[in-house]
Design a protein around this motif. Structure first.
Motif, PDB file in Angstrom:
ATOM      1  N   ASP A   6       0.862  -1.177   0.000  1.00 35.20           N
ATOM      2  CA  ASP A   6       0.000   0.000   0.000  1.00 35.20           C
ATOM      3  C   ASP A   6       0.899   1.229   0.000  1.00 35.20           C
ATOM      4  O   ASP A   6       1.409   1.637   1.042  1.00 35.20           O
ATOM      5  N   THR A   8       0.278   4.218  -0.233  1.00 36.06           N
ATOM      6  CA  THR A   8      -0.231   5.372   0.512  1.00 36.06           C
ATOM      7  C   THR A   8       0.231   5.345   1.966  1.00 36.06           C
ATOM      8  O   THR A   8       0.200   6.366   2.635  1.00 36.06           O
ATOM      9  N   LYS A   9       0.680   4.186   2.438  1.00 34.46           N
ATOM     10  CA  LYS A   9       1.143   4.054   3.826  1.00 34.46           C
ATOM     11  C   LYS A   9       2.643   3.803   3.926  1.00 34.46           C
ATOM     12  O   LYS A   9       3.238   4.046   4.967  1.00 34.46           O
ATOM     13  N   ALA A  10       3.257   3.321   2.868  1.00 33.97           N
ATOM     14  CA  ALA A  10       4.664   2.914   2.922  1.00 33.97           C
ATOM     15  C   ALA A  10       5.615   4.088   3.154  1.00 33.97           C
ATOM     16  O   ALA A  10       6.613   3.941   3.855  1.00 33.97           O
ATOM     17  N   SER A  11       5.323   5.235   2.576  1.00 26.43           N
ATOM     18  CA  SER A  11       6.173   6.420   2.740  1.00 26.43           C
ATOM     19  C   SER A  11       5.289   7.658   2.726  1.00 26.43           C
ATOM     20  O   SER A  11       5.085   8.281   1.677  1.00 26.43           O
ATOM     21  N   PRO A  12       4.753   8.028   3.876  1.00 26.77           N
ATOM     22  CA  PRO A  12       3.873   9.199   3.944  1.00 26.77           C
ATOM     23  C   PRO A  12       4.501  10.477   3.387  1.00 26.77           C
ATOM     24  O   PRO A  12       3.814  11.272   2.751  1.00 26.77           O
TER      25      PRO A  12
END
Length: 154
Positions: A6, A8-12
């Protein structure tokens, strides 16, 4: 096909940077919304991004663009639905999306000057670059589009 991660969550922080550019393109560039829909849809088709084709088709429809207009984006050269301004954007979108093969030729660039200012050409180029970033994230990490309904042939 299963999603790899995901993004969208791996590297904000990376996501926020891309979203900042998205905000510029959509809300600050002053580009005509229908041209943004056009270039996003065409680049996503070229890149084989089902997630983005699904999303941008729905967004274009929601913005009032016709079903015929949306359906014919992939075959724009064969349809009289698109005006010269749209054709210039489509040609530039294809040239930049396929830049390794096209080299962004003058034949794709020159028609833009008949319809857009230098600022608008720059902003269109940033918009095309941005959708290619989104496509690479979605395709690379195998993002799955939502399934609204499944139709069975009768």
């Amino acid at each position: 096909m299963q999603a790899r991660l995901d993004f969208t969550k791996a590297s904000p922080a990376a996501l926020q940077a891309v979203l900042g550019l998205e905000n510029f393109v959509v809300n600050e560039s002053g580009l005509d919304r229908h041209l943004i829909h056009l270039l996003k849809l065409r680049a996503s088709q070229i890149n084989g991004c089902a997630y983005c084709v699904d999303m941008h088709s729905k967004e274009a429809r929601h913005s009032g663009l016709s079903e015929q207009w949306i359906n014919l984006v992939s075959v724009w050269r064969e349809s009289p639905v698109f005006d010269e301004r749209e054709r210039a954007v489509l040609e530039w979108t294809e040239a930049l999306t396929n830049v390794a093969d096209s080299g962004a030729p003058s034949e794709a660039y020159e028609p833009l000057k008949d319809h857009f200012t230098e600022k608008e050409i720059m902003d269109l180029t940033v918009a095309i670059s941005l959708i290619n970033v989104w496509n690479r994230l979605a395709v690379g990490f195998r993002s799955q589009h939502p399934i609204d309904e499944v139709r069975k042939a009768s």
